[in-house]
Design an enzyme around this catalytic site. Structure first.
Site, PDB file in Angstrom:
ATOM      1  N   MET A   1       4.371 -20.875   0.679  1.00  0.00           N
ATOM      2  CA  MET A   1       3.867 -20.599   2.003  1.00  0.00           C
ATOM      3  C   MET A   1       3.945 -21.879   2.827  1.00  0.00           C
ATOM      4  SD  MET A   1       0.004 -19.483   3.216  1.00  0.00           S
ATOM      5  CE  MET A   1      -0.614 -19.804   1.630  1.00  0.00           C
ATOM      6  N   PRO A   2       4.842 -21.934   3.834  1.00  0.00           N
ATOM      7  CA  PRO A   2       4.926 -23.115   4.693  1.00  0.00           C
ATOM      8  C   PRO A   2       3.705 -23.237   5.593  1.00  0.00           C
ATOM      9  CG  PRO A   2       6.900 -21.733   4.891  1.00  0.00           C
ATOM     10  CD  PRO A   2       5.887 -20.966   4.104  1.00  0.00           C
ATOM     11  N   ILE A   3       3.200 -24.454   5.680  1.00  0.00           N
ATOM     12  CA  ILE A   3       2.081 -24.755   6.574  1.00  0.00           C
ATOM     13  C   ILE A   3       2.521 -25.894   7.485  1.00  0.00           C
ATOM     14  CG2 ILE A   3      -0.299 -25.551   6.755  1.00  0.00           C
ATOM     15  CD1 ILE A   3      -0.721 -24.422   3.915  1.00  0.00           C
TER      16      ILE A   3
END
Length: 65
Positions: A1-3
């Site tokens: 999950m890119p943040i």
């Protein structure tokens, strides 16, 4: 999950912040081939008195321009 975390000096219109979130989400999703639902964008708004530019608070730098 890119943040993705983005820090900005406070004061921009909510519409501009919302557009930034949409565009960053889209770009990250396309770049990483990650579903849009998995991308998180965090906007940190910082008062200009707490943002330094060249050793001076941004509130002072902006007064001199």
């Amino acid at each position: 999950m890119p943040i993705v975390q983005i820090s900005l000096i406070e004061g921009r219109e909510l519409e501009k912040i919302n557009k930034l979130i949409v565009e960053v989400t889209k770009t990250v999703s396309e770049s990483l081939d990650s579903p849009v639902e998995n991308v998180r964008v965090i906007i940190n708004e910082v008062p200009n008195t707490h943002w330094g530019i060249g050793g001076r608070p941004a509130s002072e730098v902006r007064k001199s321009k």
